[in-house]
Design a protein around this motif. Structure first.
Motif, PDB file in Angstrom:
ATOM      1  N   GLN A 155       0.733  -1.249   0.005  1.00  0.00           N
ATOM      2  CA  GLN A 155       0.228  -0.199   0.209  1.00  0.00           C
ATOM      3  C   GLN A 155       1.096   1.397  -0.046  1.00  0.00           C
ATOM      4  O   GLN A 155       1.737   1.324   0.674  1.00  0.00           O
ATOM      5  CB  GLN A 155      -1.097   0.146   1.036  1.00  0.00           C
ATOM      6  CG  GLN A 155      -1.730  -0.543   1.947  1.00  0.00           C
ATOM      7  CD  GLN A 155      -3.094  -1.291   0.615  1.00  0.00           C
ATOM      8  OE1 GLN A 155      -3.404  -0.017  -0.135  1.00  0.00           O
ATOM      9  NE2 GLN A 155      -3.477  -1.871   0.909  1.00  0.00           N
ATOM     10  N   SER A 180      -1.126   0.246  -3.212  1.00  0.00           N
ATOM     11  CA  SER A 180      -1.504   1.391  -3.787  1.00  0.00           C
ATOM     12  C   SER A 180      -0.011   2.441  -4.098  1.00  0.00           C
ATOM     13  O   SER A 180       0.173   2.047  -3.518  1.00  0.00           O
ATOM     14  CB  SER A 180      -2.983   2.034  -2.424  1.00  0.00           C
ATOM     15  OG  SER A 180      -1.953   1.697  -1.599  1.00  0.00           O
ATOM     16  N   GLU A 225      -6.940  -6.499  -4.435  1.00  0.00           N
ATOM     17  CA  GLU A 225      -5.264  -6.853  -3.881  1.00  0.00           C
ATOM     18  C   GLU A 225      -4.811  -8.059  -3.302  1.00  0.00           C
ATOM     19  O   GLU A 225      -3.471  -7.686  -3.187  1.00  0.00           O
ATOM     20  CB  GLU A 225      -5.640  -5.844  -2.614  1.00  0.00           C
ATOM     21  CG  GLU A 225      -5.153  -3.932  -2.826  1.00  0.00           C
ATOM     22  CD  GLU A 225      -5.888  -3.200  -1.408  1.00  0.00           C
ATOM     23  OE1 GLU A 225      -5.939  -3.958  -0.744  1.00  0.00           O
ATOM     24  OE2 GLU A 225      -5.537  -2.187  -1.620  1.00  0.00           O
TER      25      GLU A 225
END
Ligand code: SF4
Length: 752
Positions: A637, A664, A686
């Motif tokens: 992330q 991300s 994810e």
């Protein structure tokens, strides 16, 4: 050195219609920040209103400024844009690479020899491309910008976080990464998320020992180091009007310490006085014609709670001097509480050094108020208990305070006058004995006081305060000395007390300077050769990255699956690597060395699929590159959070990584990857992160159909022959896909 009055007049000519249109679109009175932003839209006349903290907006800054450490890679890249000149007025300032040790003359000579190749490069590249060059010793970027280039209502970007200092003259001045500077210099738009707005209403008037520095030290105490994130801080009120422009600069400067995008003040008499005193009467005449547009609409100041997302009120009449620290600038202690706090926290009471100056507090007013305390010490017969150092912010300041006897007064107390440069503020301080790492206290008028920042000693407790308080604390030799209430014993054993500091806002005899240290660029730079030694270890001319070959990437290997936090520091470390910021191949030896490998939870230890052996990330990647094997990086992330440093995107590109696939991205890093011609992708699901195995071979199945809003399909072939098909999202628009195809955004600009 010219401040480009024609450009400024054009800004003022366009401003009224744009601001009036923005007011109509927004449907309410406007703050100063909104006026400046809407007056600088890339599209020119506003056609829509923007939502704070949400909309990404393209802007057209008026100026760019770079300091020597960050300018190197920015200008190496700019050389590829194929432009004859920078598209907007730009300056480069040599201030970060000069160590403070003995004193200005010797230290400057050492820096000129040690960093000669960097300075020669910057001097020649600026000369070629129409960029103003401020030589080593000319001063610190932000002081020079305030003295020469900042103007009310302007929008400036600079490759240094304290660019925000120029808010003291009513600008929006914002610190950015080198990639942003290159875009603007190349004639591209500059993108920013429309900031939220924090209003700070200043009532009352500074008096006695309090100084503008105390305003921002108090604000930092209230908002903390993160409190200003994504926001512009706009100061207003009678207290703001009563302060000098340079004092406002100090407040805006330290807006960086609360994470603010920038800070600013409305145009007022203090700015007129400063502009006139610094030879810019023409700017005053031009600004006066649009003065209403250079401050917020009156309703904003009468009902500020309706127009700001957050409002703070500070009564300057009641404000005490603050001493912030140690180790963080938002730990504020009013001087009256320092005895108690220092004892409670076991901070070393003895002050070893007092440092005055830097870009934060180098004004004539600062120096004259600080020296008023020094002069009193002499009159009262007090020998200073701590050592003193000064870093004047510019040659103009140094020359003027020397002429007016201020330097002589400091020197009488054994003060070391260092080069007009950053020096101790950026760890460029060769402080005798710092290597012993003893616990000690210093006080300074700079902005940052993180561990090791000044002298490299993690046990140095650095406290930030105003220059006059630095003088008082250093003379007393005690951190817990309160000059408002406490007395000192002089050399004759008598009890004596300081009177409050006093000084001149501006020099009575005007500013003066012999050689400001400016090199104007050549009128026609086409014949100028940029000086870079092919054997240099610190500088390397860039080769354009190769364009995409139009085929799907196949047979790629996984370089690393990064686990957890992977910031730009993990991707491209700072510290000792700083010296290679201008040499892409050398700095690439730090690529991802801080990232944690998800398969063995070690840093800088990944499997080389060609040999089956483990090795350091840069070395393994170089082996893949040599073998012509493409690679990808997988991450978790918020990959690439932290600084906007473009090296974190350039290094993988240089070493042959093709794509970065993560859960991300931190947005700036994602954009930087796109600009360098990389594929910045996110898992559509994810949980697919967990499917990726160390020995995978990766094939892109539909890169040839790369299009906006269309996910890419990647095939991960595992070592047992099984496969996973993984969808990867992306945020490329049509133009960004062209960047990828061309090999980089700069390649595309150069081709156009
Ligand atoms: Fe940055 Fe300090 Fe230099 Fe200012 S004086 S530009 S804060 S390093």
């Amino acid at each position: 050195m010219a401040f480009d009055i024609e450009m400024i007049k054009k800004v003022y000519e366009d401003m009224p219609a744009r601001v009036d249109k923005a007011r109509e679109l927004v449907g309410r009175p406007l703050t100063l920040s909104e006026k400046i932003l809407y007056a600088h839209l890339w599209e020119g006349m506003p056609s829509q209103k923007f939502e704070r903290s949400k909309d990404y907006v393209d802007f057209a800054p008026d100026r760019v400024a770079c300091q020597d450490a960050t300018a190197q890679m920015a200008l190496l890249q700019f050389m590829h844009a194929g432009k004859e000149q920078s598209a907007v007025p730009t300056t480069v300032h040599c201030d970060h690479l000069i160590q403070a040790k003995v004193g200005a003359e010797q230290d400057l000579a050492v820096a000129n020899s040690q960093s000669k190749e960097v300075f020669d490069f910057l001097s020649s590249v600026t000369n070629k491309y129409g960029i103003g060059f401020w030589k080593p010793g000319s001063g610190i970027i932000h002081q020079i910008l305030l003295e020469n280039y900042a103007f009310p209502g302007g929008l400036m970007i600079g490759t240094d976080s304290h660019t925000v200092n120029a808010g003291g003259l009513g600008m929006l001045a914002i610190g950015v990464g080198g990639a942003d500077a290159v875009d603007v210099m190349s004639g591209m738009a500059w993108e920013l998320k429309f900031p939220k707005l924090i209003g700070v209403k200043l009532t009352g008037k500074l008096n006695g020992w309090t100084a503008p520095k105390d305003v921002i030290l108090r604000v930092a105490d209230i908002l903390t180091v993160k409190g200003g994130t994504g926001a512009i801080v706009e100061y207003f009120g009678e207290g703001a009007l009563s302060m000098s422009a340079t004092g406002k600069g100090t407040i805006c400067n330290m807006g960086a310490e609360i994470g603010a995008t920038t800070s600013t003040f409305g145009y007022d008499d203090s700015m007129r006085r400063y502009l006139n005193a610094t030879g810019r009467a023409e700017v005053v005449v031009a600004a006066d014609k649009v003065a209403d547009y250079l401050t917020a609409d009156p309703e904003v100041y009468t009902n500020p709670e309706q127009y700001f997302d957050e409002l703070i009120e500070i009564n300057l009449s009641e404000l005490e001097p603050y001493i912030n620290g140690p180790f963080t600038p938002d730990r504020g202690t009013p001087v009256s509480k320092m005895k108690e706090e220092a004892a409670k926290n076991d901070w070393p009471i003895k002050v070893e050094w007092g440092l005055i100056g830097s870009c934060t507090n180098s004004s004539y007013e600062d120096m004259s108020r600080a020296v008023s305390i020094v002069n009193q010490a002499v009159e009262l017969g007090i020998t200073p208990k701590a050592e003193f150092g000064i870093n004047p912010g510019s040659e103009q300041i140094r020359f003027t305070i020397e002429r007016d006897g201020i330097i002589a007064a400091f020197e009488k107390m054994g003060t070391k006058v260092f080069t007009n440069a950053c020096g101790p503020c950026i760890g460029q301080w060769d402080r005798a004995g710092a290597d012993k790492q003893e616990k000690n206290t210093i006080v300074h008028s700079f902005n940052r006081n993180f561990s090791k920042r000044a002298d490299g000693n993690p046990n140095t407790h650095a406290f930030v305060t105003s220059p006059e308080m630095v003088a008082a604390l250093a003379i007393s030799g005690r951190l817990d000395f309160n000059p408002i209430t406490d007395t000192l014993i002089n050399d004759n054993g008598e009890e004596v007390k300081f009177k409050p500091p006093f000084g001149d806002e501006l020099p009575k005899k005007g500013f003066d300077v012999d050689d400001p240290g400016f090199q104007a660029p050549a009128e026609d730079g086409s014949k100028i050769e940029v000086i870079v030694s092919p054997t240099s270890q610190r500088l390397q001319l860039l080769e354009p990255f190769k364009p995409w070959d139009g085929k799907n990437i196949t047979g790629a290997k996984l370089l690393i699956k990064a686990f957890g936090k992977c910031t730009t520091d993990h991707i491209s470390m700072a510290g000792p690597w700083l010296r290679f910021r201008g040499h892409l191949d050398n700095i690439s030896n730090n690529m991802l060395i801080g990232a944690e490998n998800a398969f063995n939870h070690k840093t800088n230890w990944v499997k080389n699929e060609l040999t089956g052996e483990y090795g350091e990330v840069p070395a393994v990647q170089r082996a893949y590159k040599a073998a012509g094997v493409p690679t990808i990086v997988v991450g978790d992330q918020n990959y690439g959070e932290g600084s906007s440093r473009e090296h974190a995107a350039m290094e993988p590109r240089h070493l042959g990584v093709k794509a970065v696939l993560v859960k991300s991205f931190a947005r700036i890093h994602e954009t930087n990857l796109k600009k360098q011609g990389m594929l910045a992708l996110t898992f559509a699901n994810e949980a697919d992160y967990d499917k990726i195995q160390e020995d995978d071979t990766i094939n892109f199945l539909d890169l040839v159909e790369f299009a906006p809003a269309k996910p890419l399909t990647l095939e991960f072939v595992h070592s047992d022959g099984s496969k996973d098909i993984i969808l990867a999202n992306h945020t490329y628009n049509d133009q960004q896909i062209e960047w990828f195809k061309a090999g980089s955004a700069l390649n595309l600009i150069a081709a156009g």
